[in-house]
Write a protein that holds these residues in place. Structure first.
Motif, PDB file in Angstrom:
ATOM      1  N   CYS A 104      26.724 -21.823 -19.791  1.00 14.80           N
ATOM      2  CA  CYS A 104      26.177 -21.728 -21.151  1.00 14.80           C
ATOM      3  C   CYS A 104      27.173 -21.093 -22.125  1.00 14.80           C
ATOM      4  N   HIS A 109      26.248 -23.602 -25.145  1.00 17.67           N
ATOM      5  CA  HIS A 109      24.865 -24.077 -25.106  1.00 17.67           C
ATOM      6  C   HIS A 109      24.029 -23.325 -26.140  1.00 17.67           C
ATOM      7  N   ASP A 110      22.985 -23.973 -26.623  1.00 25.17           N
ATOM      8  CA  ASP A 110      22.115 -23.368 -27.619  1.00 25.17           C
ATOM      9  C   ASP A 110      20.969 -22.617 -26.942  1.00 25.17           C
ATOM     10  N   CYS A 111      21.326 -21.638 -26.124  1.00 31.61           N
ATOM     11  CA  CYS A 111      20.335 -20.773 -25.475  1.00 31.61           C
ATOM     12  C   CYS A 111      20.770 -19.330 -25.754  1.00 31.61           C
ATOM     13  N   ARG A 115      24.619 -18.380 -27.030  1.00 29.25           N
ATOM     14  CA  ARG A 115      24.829 -17.996 -28.423  1.00 29.25           C
ATOM     15  C   ARG A 115      25.502 -16.643 -28.575  1.00 29.25           C
ATOM     16  N   ARG A 133      33.548 -27.994 -26.270  1.00 25.49           N
ATOM     17  CA  ARG A 133      32.470 -28.919 -26.653  1.00 25.49           C
ATOM     18  C   ARG A 133      33.016 -30.294 -27.029  1.00 25.49           C
TER      19      ARG A 133
END
Length: 181
Positions: A104, A109-111, A115, A133
């Motif tokens: 992540c 990742h958008d968790c 973040r 990315r």
């Protein structure tokens, strides 16, 4: 006569917990206290650099969890096939599908874990994660161009049994459509 020395760390471990595996086996494991996970804040910058360099790209804990779940559900696969673009973590050649297991933090990742912004050298890390990315998107499009179905499993999803079951269900649907069509 040899006597095994037993070291008891007062605060490092709590009592063993029982965990069940997908195939029903029982196993005891020791779990760490939360406060022992703050290792990075207590080490010097040079030591942290050494720790970060040791983070592997193959056979990571999330990848092993995904592989275990796939194997327990009857899927057979090959690992790290270098002839495919991006060297996918798991290749299911029978279904023309690949599974990429991403960390992540490293892949943005958008968790909550993904973040987290780095406190030291934030511009370098932002650029590095953005480059990761972009590279991931390029790998996925190259695999899709070659006719491979790409599944991405994030580190936070690899801990969730329901998410791994959804991955197996998607692979089963893919296998079913391949036999029918």
């Amino acid at each position: 006569m040899r006597v095994a020395a037993r070291v008891i760390l007062p605060c490092a471990f709590r009592r063993p917990t029982l965990c069940r595996h997908a195939h029903g086996a029982r196993k005891y494991r020791r779990t760490l206290h939360r406060r022992s996970l703050t290792v990075f804040s207590m080490v010097a910058a040079q030591d942290r650099s050494k720790l970060m360099r040791r983070v592997g790209r193959e056979n990571t804990r999330p990848e092993l969890a995904v592989r275990h779940h796939l194997h327990a559900n009857g899927f057979r696969y090959r690992l790290h096939v270098r002839s495919l673009p991006g060297t996918p973590d798991i290749v299911l050649a029978k279904y023309r599908a690949v599974v990429m297991v991403h960390g992540c933090f490293w892949h943005g990742h958008d968790c909550p874990h993904g973040r987290i912004a780095a406190k030291t050298n934030p511009t370098f890390w932002r650029e590095k994660i953005d480059a990761n990315r972009r590279r991931d998107a390029k790998k996925e499009s190259a695999l899709a161009t070659l006719g491979w179905e790409v599944f991405t499993v994030w580190e936070c999803q690899a801990r969730d049994y329901a998410e791994l079951t959804r991955l197996c269900a998607a692979l089963n649907r893919l296998a079913l459509s391949a036999t029918q069509g």
